[in-house]
Design a protein around this motif. Sequence first.
Motif, mmCIF file in Angstrom:
data_model
loop_
_atom_site.group_PDB
_atom_site.id
_atom_site.type_symbol
_atom_site.label_atom_id
_atom_site.label_comp_id
_atom_site.label_asym_id
_atom_site.label_seq_id
_atom_site.Cartn_x
_atom_site.Cartn_y
_atom_site.Cartn_z
ATOM 1 N N UNK A 185 -3.346 -0.624 -7.154
ATOM 2 C CA UNK A 185 -1.946 -0.628 -7.582
ATOM 3 C C UNK A 185 -1.243 -1.945 -7.344
ATOM 4 N N UNK A 186 -1.777 -2.767 -6.433
ATOM 5 C CA UNK A 186 -1.122 -4.031 -6.157
ATOM 6 C C UNK A 186 -1.953 -4.898 -5.231
ATOM 7 N N UNK A 187 -1.343 -6.036 -4.874
ATOM 8 C CA UNK A 187 -2.012 -7.004 -3.991
ATOM 9 C C UNK A 187 -1.098 -7.339 -2.826
ATOM 10 N N UNK A 188 -1.739 -7.493 -1.686
ATOM 11 C CA UNK A 188 -1.056 -7.945 -0.481
ATOM 12 C C UNK A 188 -1.884 -9.108 0.037
ATOM 13 N N UNK A 199 4.055 -5.804 -1.127
ATOM 14 C CA UNK A 199 2.945 -5.654 -2.072
ATOM 15 C C UNK A 199 3.418 -6.071 -3.466
ATOM 16 N N UNK A 200 2.671 -6.951 -4.089
ATOM 17 C CA UNK A 200 2.949 -7.359 -5.469
ATOM 18 C C UNK A 200 2.268 -6.339 -6.371
ATOM 19 N N UNK A 201 3.060 -5.558 -7.084
ATOM 20 C CA UNK A 201 2.515 -4.482 -7.901
ATOM 21 C C UNK A 201 1.812 -5.023 -9.138
ATOM 22 N N UNK A 202 0.681 -4.399 -9.480
ATOM 23 C CA UNK A 202 -0.041 -4.741 -10.709
ATOM 24 C C UNK A 202 0.692 -4.154 -11.912
ATOM 25 N N UNK A 203 0.294 -4.579 -13.082
ATOM 26 C CA UNK A 203 0.843 -4.000 -14.309
ATOM 27 C C UNK A 203 0.482 -2.525 -14.372
ATOM 28 N N UNK A 204 1.296 -1.768 -15.112
ATOM 29 C CA UNK A 204 1.006 -0.347 -15.285
ATOM 30 C C UNK A 204 -0.398 -0.164 -15.856
ATOM 31 N N UNK A 205 -1.076 0.828 -15.363
ATOM 32 C CA UNK A 205 -2.412 1.224 -15.833
ATOM 33 C C UNK A 205 -3.473 0.157 -15.588
ATOM 34 N N UNK A 216 6.630 5.838 -4.545
ATOM 35 C CA UNK A 216 5.687 5.383 -3.527
ATOM 36 C C UNK A 216 5.297 3.928 -3.716
ATOM 37 N N UNK A 217 5.052 3.524 -4.962
ATOM 38 C CA UNK A 217 4.700 2.131 -5.234
ATOM 39 C C UNK A 217 5.859 1.193 -4.911
ATOM 40 N N UNK A 218 7.073 1.580 -5.284
ATOM 41 C CA UNK A 218 8.237 0.749 -4.961
ATOM 42 C C UNK A 218 8.431 0.649 -3.449
ATOM 43 N N UNK A 219 8.213 1.742 -2.743
ATOM 44 C CA UNK A 219 8.328 1.719 -1.288
ATOM 45 C C UNK A 219 7.319 0.741 -0.695
ATOM 46 N N UNK A 220 6.094 0.742 -1.221
ATOM 47 C CA UNK A 220 5.080 -0.207 -0.767
ATOM 48 C C UNK A 220 5.474 -1.642 -1.036
ATOM 49 N N UNK A 221 6.039 -1.892 -2.214
ATOM 50 C CA UNK A 221 6.478 -3.245 -2.565
ATOM 51 C C UNK A 221 7.621 -3.696 -1.652
ATOM 52 N N UNK A 222 8.548 -2.794 -1.398
ATOM 53 C CA UNK A 222 9.711 -3.136 -0.585
ATOM 54 C C UNK A 222 9.317 -3.332 0.884
ATOM 55 N N UNK A 277 -4.664 -11.482 -0.213
ATOM 56 C CA UNK A 277 -5.937 -11.396 -0.927
ATOM 57 C C UNK A 277 -6.476 -9.974 -1.026
ATOM 58 N N UNK A 278 -5.762 -9.018 -0.458
ATOM 59 C CA UNK A 278 -6.222 -7.631 -0.451
ATOM 60 C C UNK A 278 -5.692 -6.860 -1.657
ATOM 61 N N UNK A 279 -6.584 -6.074 -2.255
ATOM 62 C CA UNK A 279 -6.180 -5.115 -3.285
ATOM 63 C C UNK A 279 -5.753 -3.844 -2.565
ATOM 64 N N UNK A 280 -4.594 -3.297 -2.940
ATOM 65 C CA UNK A 280 -4.045 -2.136 -2.254
ATOM 66 C C UNK A 280 -3.950 -0.959 -3.221
ATOM 67 N N UNK A 281 -4.514 0.157 -2.808
ATOM 68 C CA UNK A 281 -4.368 1.421 -3.531
ATOM 69 C C UNK A 281 -3.238 2.182 -2.866
ATOM 70 N N UNK A 282 -2.285 2.674 -3.659
ATOM 71 C CA UNK A 282 -1.124 3.393 -3.121
ATOM 72 C C UNK A 282 -1.193 4.836 -3.592
ATOM 73 N N UNK A 283 -1.172 5.758 -2.651
ATOM 74 C CA UNK A 283 -1.158 7.189 -2.931
ATOM 75 C C UNK A 283 0.085 7.785 -2.304
#
Length: 165
Positions: A92-95, A81-87, A71-77, A97-103
């Motif tokens: 989960x990432x940034x788009x 979305x630039x994914x944050x580091x694990x944990x 799901x996170x890779x799909x969001x990045x692709x 200036x927005x922080x994005x939660x991926x479920x």
Amino acid sequence: MDADIWNRAFYDDGEWVSWSDVEEQLQYHEWRAKYPNAIRHLIPYFQDLLALAESYHRETSRHLDLYGVIGELFGAITYGIKLNKNYAQGADGRLGNDHVEIKTITPFKSNDEVSVKVSGNFSKLLVVKINADFEVSSRMVDRSKLPKTAKPLLRIRWSDLPKAQ
């Protein structure tokens, strides 16, 4: 030289090119047209993990614990979305200036809903759905459009999320 080489490759611009190379390039162009913000170098990882999850399930009737990463890779692709580091705490990432939660809604889930921590530091929610046929789709919503709750977790149904424009 192998007589069957003409069925597997061709000579172009001074080098041998296989049909799989051509198919890969066509697929990249298709992703670029469909998802102009795509982080294209992640596409092979996404495809390989999705194929692995699907083949493992078909072979064993069990599921690997990969769907959140898929799901996170799909969001990045798809969204760039630039994914944050694990944990990383908060999102989960940034788009931009927005922080994005991926479920992610997994193929084995009995209901099409996700739970989101209200205390999370995110301004957008991306819900990625992987159905029983391992087809992937997504819907993104601004946090301000989510229902308000006093509970620590907000349950959100896929059908309640706005469809992509």
